[in-house]
Design an enzyme around this catalytic site. Sequence first.
Site, mmCIF file in Angstrom:
data_model
loop_
_atom_site.group_PDB
_atom_site.id
_atom_site.type_symbol
_atom_site.label_atom_id
_atom_site.label_comp_id
_atom_site.label_asym_id
_atom_site.label_seq_id
_atom_site.Cartn_x
_atom_site.Cartn_y
_atom_site.Cartn_z
ATOM 1 N N CYS A 100 0.925 -1.242 -0.282
ATOM 2 C CA CYS A 100 0.160 -0.139 0.270
ATOM 3 C C CYS A 100 1.225 1.298 -0.186
ATOM 4 O O CYS A 100 2.232 1.104 0.633
ATOM 5 C CB CYS A 100 -0.768 -0.029 1.383
ATOM 6 S SG CYS A 100 -2.028 1.169 1.535
ATOM 7 N N HIS A 142 -9.205 -4.365 -0.920
ATOM 8 C CA HIS A 142 -8.281 -2.930 -0.008
ATOM 9 C C HIS A 142 -9.056 -1.848 -0.324
ATOM 10 O O HIS A 142 -8.493 -1.002 1.051
ATOM 11 C CB HIS A 142 -6.570 -3.300 -0.962
ATOM 12 C CG HIS A 142 -5.591 -2.731 -0.580
ATOM 13 N ND1 HIS A 142 -4.504 -3.302 -0.194
ATOM 14 C CD2 HIS A 142 -5.692 -1.328 -0.689
ATOM 15 C CE1 HIS A 142 -3.689 -2.063 0.329
ATOM 16 N NE2 HIS A 142 -4.407 -0.422 0.068
ATOM 17 N N GLU A 143 -8.983 -1.528 -1.471
ATOM 18 C CA GLU A 143 -9.050 0.152 -1.072
ATOM 19 C C GLU A 143 -11.038 0.095 -1.002
ATOM 20 O O GLU A 143 -10.755 1.521 -0.212
ATOM 21 C CB GLU A 143 -9.144 0.055 -3.338
ATOM 22 C CG GLU A 143 -8.516 0.227 -3.721
ATOM 23 C CD GLU A 143 -6.863 0.988 -3.538
ATOM 24 O OE1 GLU A 143 -7.628 2.635 -2.294
ATOM 25 O OE2 GLU A 143 -6.143 0.325 -3.695
ATOM 26 N N HIS A 146 -9.959 1.065 2.748
ATOM 27 C CA HIS A 146 -9.135 1.773 3.125
ATOM 28 C C HIS A 146 -10.819 3.151 3.976
ATOM 29 O O HIS A 146 -10.641 4.115 4.511
ATOM 30 C CB HIS A 146 -8.700 3.353 1.715
ATOM 31 C CG HIS A 146 -7.561 2.917 2.004
ATOM 32 N ND1 HIS A 146 -6.754 2.895 2.655
ATOM 33 C CD2 HIS A 146 -6.412 1.720 1.312
ATOM 34 C CE1 HIS A 146 -5.572 2.159 2.220
ATOM 35 N NE2 HIS A 146 -5.147 2.087 1.260
HETATM 36 NI NI NI Z 1 -4.235 1.181 0.031
#
Ligand code: NI
Length: 181
Positions: A100, A142-143, A146
């Site tokens: 990341c 993953h995004e 966030h």
């Molecule tokens: Ni990331």
Amino acid sequence: MSIRSISKMGNLQLAEPSIPITQFGTKELYKLIEDMRETMKVEDGIGIAAPQIGSNQRVIMFGYEEGETNPSGQSIPFTVLINPIIEVLDDTLVDGWEACISVPELCGLVSRYKKIKFSGFDPEGNPISAIAEDYYARVLQHETDHLDGILYPQRVKDLRYFGFQDEIIERIRKRNEVITD
Ligand code: NI
């Protein structure tokens, strides 16, 4: 548009949940998206989420633009996705290495769902959706994490599988330790 600095792990803004976009097609939204795009290009990331450039709004982008090198072996079209929702289509958990841009030089082994459907809106407010599998599905998970204030190290179950990329690469090479999707 401008290249913005990336917030790194430890910055509490990354740990906060982001708020949904309620007004589409605005100057502010286009500016945010252009800044994310420029910043992602410079950082050479596969994806970026708005909180990483200091804006706690539910906007992510991911994928490869035409002409860009794509090492993933999968077709992941460049997409701006607003207020994303993920529906799990195959709940098989697959282990894979993640990195990341908010956690530089490190990587870790994370379990993610194998197949998902994502939906949300484009910058003009039109609904969009697609099905994503394997690495593509991993990027989406993953995004969107966030946007909920979650960084991938929080999902690493065994800290022996979290470390500096150069060490991990060396280790995989030496011990033929292949744990990736
Ligand atoms: Ni990331």
